[in-house]
Design a protein around this motif. Structure first.
Motif, mmCIF file in Angstrom:
data_model
loop_
_atom_site.group_PDB
_atom_site.id
_atom_site.type_symbol
_atom_site.label_atom_id
_atom_site.label_comp_id
_atom_site.label_asym_id
_atom_site.label_seq_id
_atom_site.Cartn_x
_atom_site.Cartn_y
_atom_site.Cartn_z
ATOM 1 N N HIS A 41 -4.397 11.018 7.740
ATOM 2 C CA HIS A 41 -3.736 10.465 7.594
ATOM 3 C C HIS A 41 -4.649 9.680 6.322
ATOM 4 N N THR A 42 -4.172 8.678 5.722
ATOM 5 C CA THR A 42 -4.517 7.513 5.175
ATOM 6 C C THR A 42 -4.525 6.291 6.006
ATOM 7 N N PRO A 43 -5.665 5.383 5.960
ATOM 8 C CA PRO A 43 -5.670 4.168 6.704
ATOM 9 C C PRO A 43 -5.726 3.374 5.975
ATOM 10 N N VAL A 44 -5.226 2.131 6.654
ATOM 11 C CA VAL A 44 -5.062 0.671 5.621
ATOM 12 C C VAL A 44 -6.701 -0.409 6.628
ATOM 13 N N PRO A 45 -7.295 -0.555 5.944
ATOM 14 C CA PRO A 45 -7.626 0.015 5.001
ATOM 15 C C PRO A 45 -8.569 1.264 4.824
ATOM 16 N N ALA A 46 -8.260 2.154 3.872
ATOM 17 C CA ALA A 46 -9.079 3.576 3.657
ATOM 18 C C ALA A 46 -10.452 3.214 3.509
ATOM 19 N N GLY A 47 -11.277 1.943 3.372
ATOM 20 C CA GLY A 47 -13.098 2.034 3.127
ATOM 21 C C GLY A 47 -13.350 0.757 3.056
ATOM 22 N N PHE A 48 -14.574 0.440 2.607
ATOM 23 C CA PHE A 48 -14.139 -0.792 2.090
ATOM 24 C C PHE A 48 -15.706 -0.315 0.909
ATOM 25 N N TYR A 49 -15.883 -1.274 0.049
ATOM 26 C CA TYR A 49 -17.267 -1.573 -0.477
ATOM 27 C C TYR A 49 -18.233 -2.127 0.491
ATOM 28 N N LEU A 50 -19.372 -1.795 0.418
ATOM 29 C CA LEU A 50 -20.860 -3.002 0.283
ATOM 30 C C LEU A 50 -22.102 -1.937 -0.599
ATOM 31 N N ASN A 51 -22.369 -2.925 -1.274
ATOM 32 C CA ASN A 51 -23.626 -3.354 -1.916
ATOM 33 C C ASN A 51 -22.752 -1.463 -3.498
ATOM 34 N N SER A 84 0.918 -1.415 -0.143
ATOM 35 C CA SER A 84 -0.085 0.095 0.040
ATOM 36 C C SER A 84 0.963 1.040 0.133
ATOM 37 N N PRO A 85 0.626 2.622 -1.228
ATOM 38 C CA PRO A 85 1.039 3.731 -0.700
ATOM 39 C C PRO A 85 0.744 4.273 0.756
ATOM 40 N N ALA A 86 0.182 3.687 1.594
ATOM 41 C CA ALA A 86 -0.270 4.382 2.635
ATOM 42 C C ALA A 86 1.205 4.157 4.050
ATOM 43 N N ALA A 87 1.492 3.675 2.853
ATOM 44 C CA ALA A 87 2.558 3.341 3.743
ATOM 45 C C ALA A 87 3.600 3.311 4.434
#
Length: 610
Positions: free
Chosen positions: A376-386, A92-95
């Motif tokens: 800051h951008t975490p890992v994960p930055a979010g998620f998909y649902l539907n 991840s680039p967020a490293a």
């Protein structure tokens, strides 16, 4: 460089030595009756001690001076600036998570070159940049393709698999790399991507891969939805293929070249035209092959200092350059290189268990953090649902046509970058009925493009970044460097600036890209100083490319440089890397409408925070 630090006794040292000698010579034991009978012995003792101190002082001072003189500046972006066990090799680039230190020390106090010092980049910050792009390498010579990582033999397992999980828990996956002879690998450097997904609910989340540097990799997943899920891991490039990519970036940066079109008057009222090869002026990494001496016409931008170079036309002057376009590709791959690159973007076998995730009464995915610059951008930055993305960066909204128009009202929006950012321009033109695109009679692929909404006082601009740019034939006068464009904007509370940089720079040296990014950083800092209420948003790099001219591994490194440069600047960073890497659609450098809509929702949440 520091002659006064290595001579035996310098101007600055003499007062110190003299003071030490006076102390020694004027020590009077007669003032201490208890020591009177040992006066002679003590005087000799203290005289000897003083001489010893002086000699030690001279030795240490001389050693320090010599060390400062001998220490060379670090090589740019050294892959091994620290011990291998310190490498994260995250996918991840967020490293990149450390701040950029700004310093105004003189060049004599910093081992980095003057370009970085003048832009306020400290030695510590420069070292963090090196660490951010460091990547593990094979610990042996690869004499046969069979020694490389085999996607067919490499496997993954779910560690400590449970019957069920609760939302908010973490899942750990271990990847075991093997070569084509089914032997376990003992070194790292493979480039994996992983996701947790469930097709029925169109759910997915990005997993962070960590290189353990011994042939094994760990993948951490956050469990963000209630329902079911499975793990998928892909080998994007083997560690051996990564070395192919790196070697060609370091030695064949001219493998993408461009055309410059010269036009001018000829005899008897005719028009002359010549097409010549062009590229970045960079006297190493293979770009020096464009030519030397009087071979070329050079076009140095007076503000950025960057130089574009074209081979000199036979009949026309250098001033006759009118148009620019993509020229072509040079494939320098050897047969072994080609074989290593064929094992690209392959799914690997592993545990297909269905993960069951249940609700937790005390846990929720609701993000209350308001969107603001510098998050800051975490890992994960979010998620998909539907097919809807929920951000973990800050509290975002989902916009309708009406709320999109309301958000953009009274805004001057300037987009600068590549075609992946042009997709956002096209979305707005299609989404907002009152926003009408003007015909500026330019080459659409590179712009500039303009759309206006008189009713809501919206003007929307997009233009391609300056050369190098892979595009169709376009007027070179329309290709402006991003830093120059930002310098020419007044900014203010109604101004939104959005830019991106990456896919057109994948074949170039990291140092060249870093210098381009730092010039933009300087322009953004100046803008925010004169107009601190300006909104500045950076779109990160999409995943999608997998070949020698535009691999995701190249893009990952460029993205880390971009994040490193802007972490302390007070801008919004919109992470699309994870959004494009984990979606169920087939990866494309130009993602489909579902992904674009979710990106736009985050963008508008940054612009309209209330």
């Amino acid at each position: 460089m520091y002659p006064d630090l290595v001579t035996p006794i310098t101007f600055l040292q003499r007062p110190i030595l003299a003071y030490t000698w006076i102390l020694c010579m004027h020590f009077d034991c007669s003032q201490h009756p208890c020591l009177h009978r040992e006066r002679s012995w003590l005087r000799k003792l203290f005289t000897g001690l003083c001489l010893l101190i002086v000699m030690c002082f001279l030795v240490i001072w001389s050693y320090m001076g010599n060390e400062r003189k001998k220490s060379p500046p670090p090589s740019f972006l050294s892959q091994h600036c620290a011990e291998r066990h310190d490498s994260s090799n995250s996918s991840s680039p967020a490293a990149v998570n450390s701040e950029v230190s700004v310093t105004y020390k003189s060049q004599s106090q910093s081992p980095i070159n003057s370009f970085y010092s003048e832009l306020g980049i400290s030695s510590d910050s420069y070292s963090r940049l090196q660490q951010a792009v460091k990547w593990a390498e094979p610990d042996r010579s690869i004499t046969n393709v069979s020694m490389s990582t085999s996607p067919a033999h490499t496997t993954f397992i779910i560690a400590n698999l449970k019957d069920s999980y609760q939302i908010g828990e973490e899942l750990l996956v271990l990847v075991h790399a093997k070569d084509f002879d089914n032997k376990s690998k003992s070194y790292g450097g493979d480039f994996f991507q992983a996701k947790l997904f469930w097709s029925k609910t169109k759910a997915s989340v990005f997993g962070e891969v960590r290189d353990l540097l011994n042939g094994s990799y760990s993948v951490r997943f956050f469990l963000p939805w209630v329902g079911e899920a499975q793990v998928a891991v892909r080998l994007i490039h083997s560690s051996e293929a990564v070395q192919v990519l790196k070697r060609h970036r370091d030695t064949n940066s001219d493998r993408v070249y461009f055309n410059g079109y010269y036009e001018g008057p000829g005899p008897n009222k005719t028009r002359l035209s010549e097409t010549m090869k062009c590229n970045v002026k960079w006297d190493k990494n293979g770009l020096e092959r464009t030519g030397t001496g009087d071979c070329c016409c050079e076009y140095k931008d007076p503000r950025t200092g960057e130089t574009w170079r074209c081979q000199r036309p036979k009949s026309l002057p250098c001033s006759a350059l009118v148009y620019h376009s993509m020229g072509g590709y040079k494939n320098h791959l050897t047969n072994n290189d080609k074989m290593l690159m064929t094992q690209t973007n392959k799914g690997i076998n592993g545990d297909k268990s269905i993960i069951k995730i249940f609700h937790h009464q005390n846990d929720t995915n609701d993000i209350t953090e308001k969107c603001r610059p510098g998050l800051h951008t975490p890992v994960p930055a979010g998620f998909y649902l539907n097919d809807v993305w929920t951000s973990f960066v800050c509290s975002t909204r989902h916009f309708t046509t009406q709320t999109t128009t309301e958000c953009l009202r009274d805004k001057h929006i300037y987009m600068m970058g590549d075609s992946t950012l042009r997709q956002w321009f096209e979305f707005f033109v299609k989404e907002v009925p009152t926003l009408k695109q003007m015909n500026l009679h330019v080459q659409y692929q590179s712009g500039p493009l303009l759309a206006v909404d008189v009713e809501n006082n919206i003007d929307l601009h997009w233009r391609a970044h300056g050369v190098p740019l892979r595009c169709m034939k376009t007027a070179i006068a329309n290709l402006h460097y991003i830093s120059n464009e930002i310098d020419d904007l007044a900014g203010g509370p109604h101004t939104v600036i959005i830019f991106n940089l990456g896919p057109h720079f994948t074949t170039y040296p990291l140092e060249f890209f870093t210098q381009r990014v730092l010039r933009i950083r300087k322009a953004v800092l100046a803008l925010l100083q004169r107009a601190p209420d300006t909104t500045v948003i950076i779109k990160t790099v999409n995943t999608g490319y997998k070949d020698i001219f535009g691999s995701d591994w190249y893009s990952l490194q460029l993205d880390r440089i971009l994040r490193w440069a802007f972490q302390d600047v007070g801008v919004y960073i919109l992470d699309v890397w994870q959004m494009t890497a984990c979606h169920y659609n087939k990866e494309d450098i130009h993602p489909g409408p579902v992904i674009i809509k979710n990106e736009i929702d985050i963008l508008l949440s940054f612009i309209c925070k209330n």
